[in-house]
Design an enzyme around this catalytic site. Structure first.
Site, PDB file in Angstrom:
ATOM      1  N   SER A  95       0.832  -1.047   0.046  1.00 33.57           N
ATOM      2  CA  SER A  95      -0.011  -0.006  -0.038  1.00 33.57           C
ATOM      3  C   SER A  95       0.860   1.201  -0.099  1.00 33.57           C
ATOM      4  O   SER A  95       1.667   1.463  -0.965  1.00 33.57           O
ATOM      5  CB  SER A  95      -0.831  -0.145   1.089  1.00 33.57           C
ATOM      6  OG  SER A  95      -1.943   0.827   1.078  1.00 33.57           O
ATOM      7  N   ASN A 119      -0.243  -4.363  -3.692  1.00 36.32           N
ATOM      8  CA  ASN A 119      -1.626  -3.918  -3.321  1.00 36.32           C
ATOM      9  C   ASN A 119      -1.293  -2.203  -3.527  1.00 36.32           C
ATOM     10  O   ASN A 119      -1.408  -1.297  -2.950  1.00 36.32           O
ATOM     11  CB  ASN A 119      -2.251  -3.883  -2.038  1.00 36.32           C
ATOM     12  CG  ASN A 119      -2.580  -5.193  -1.909  1.00 36.32           C
ATOM     13  OD1 ASN A 119      -1.760  -6.076  -1.507  1.00 36.32           O
ATOM     14  ND2 ASN A 119      -3.737  -5.754  -2.223  1.00 36.32           N
ATOM     15  N   HIS A 243      -7.356  -6.112   0.074  1.00 40.38           N
ATOM     16  CA  HIS A 243      -6.332  -5.216   0.163  1.00 40.38           C
ATOM     17  C   HIS A 243      -5.240  -5.706   0.974  1.00 40.38           C
ATOM     18  O   HIS A 243      -3.867  -5.310   0.997  1.00 40.38           O
ATOM     19  CB  HIS A 243      -6.606  -3.711   0.640  1.00 40.38           C
ATOM     20  CG  HIS A 243      -5.728  -2.675   0.768  1.00 40.38           C
ATOM     21  ND1 HIS A 243      -5.281  -2.173  -0.477  1.00 40.38           N
ATOM     22  CD2 HIS A 243      -5.216  -2.125   1.643  1.00 40.38           C
ATOM     23  CE1 HIS A 243      -4.221  -1.232  -0.259  1.00 40.38           C
ATOM     24  NE2 HIS A 243      -4.016  -1.080   0.919  1.00 40.38           N
TER      25      HIS A 243
END
Length: 263
Positions: A95, A119, A243
């Protein structure tokens, strides 16, 4: 698989980390609101081949808050950490950690063996950008994060089984993270849109772009497009993952990271 808090050491750049294993170094960078224990499922698998450094982002875990206003401020701290290692590492980020990993690679200031962007976000739609920026604007830096909305985005409305254990750990971390550290990182995350196309086209480092088939914000299309633009890029989509794929699909992702060392 365990999410138990581990003893820390202070590393270069004032970043705190825990380590295990032996072999070439691999640096793991978590996402906003989490801490280095988010790699608790992947690290033991990689430690068979690598010396794993799981690092707390500034303002998260044990790493002190830094007044960072842009992604480059976070990248600069990790650049110092990487320069303190005894060999060029693989860097894997999740992320916002993927933003940092790709920024390290495309800036070229550090020699990296390979990069895994897990992700990762790339060129959000206008609607997605408006939504994430509105969430960032609502953070005051003084009150703790409400874990419900992030957990639903990350895991879905009804996490269960092994996913439930990961969601429970994330809930604990979100409710204990430094509110200002969280808000600061989330603002940077919300206003960054991933690496630019020209930088990816010049990136020669072997790079994995991996996301979950059920991730609505770090979509499979984003990973495929970044891999297409990157000369030594490859995309992998984890079926039925959302996620938090590094926590819920650790064995498959560890195998994919290890494969970066295979031509």
């Amino acid at each position: 698989m365990t999410w138990t808090i581990r003893p820390r050491s202070e590393g270069p750049g004032g970043l705190y980390y825990w380590t295990e294993g032996a072999g070439p170094p691999i640096v793991l960078i978590h996402g906003v609101g989490l801490r280095a224990e988010a790699w608790g499922g992947i690290a033991p698998l990689l430690a068979k081949d690598f010396t794993v450094y799981a690092v707390d982002m500034p303002g998260h875990g044990a790493s002190p808050l830094d007044r960072a206003r842009s992604l480059s401020d976070y990248t600069a701290r990790f650049s110092v950490f990487i320069d303190g290692l005894d060999a060029a590492p693989i860097v894997a980020g999740h992320s916002m950690g993927a933003f940092i990993a790709l920024d390290l690679a495309t800036r070229g200031a550090n020699a990296l063996r390979a990069v895994a962007a897990l992700n990762a976000v790339f060129e959000r739609s206008d609607a997605a950008a408006s939504a994430v920026q509105a969430r960032a604007k609502a953070l005051d830096g003084g009150s703790g994060a409400d874990p419900l909305a992030p957990l639903e985005r990350w895991f879905g409305a009804s996490p269960h089984g092994s996913v439930g254990a990961a969601a429970k750990a994330c809930r604990t971390w979100l409710t204990s993270v430094d509110p200002e550290g969280y808000a600061q990182a989330y603002r940077v995350f919300a206003h960054h849109d991933g690496p630019n196309r020209a930088a990816l086209a010049e990136l020669q480092t072997p790079t994995l772009f991996l996301t979950g088939s059920q991730d609505p914000n770090s979509t499979p299309a984003m990973s495929h497009e970044m891999a297409r633009l990157t000369p030594n890029g490859r995309a992998q989509i984890e079926a039925d993952a959302a996620h938090m794929a590094p926590m819920t699909h650790a064995p498959s992702i560890a195998t994919a990271i290890r494969a970066l060392m295979t031509p």
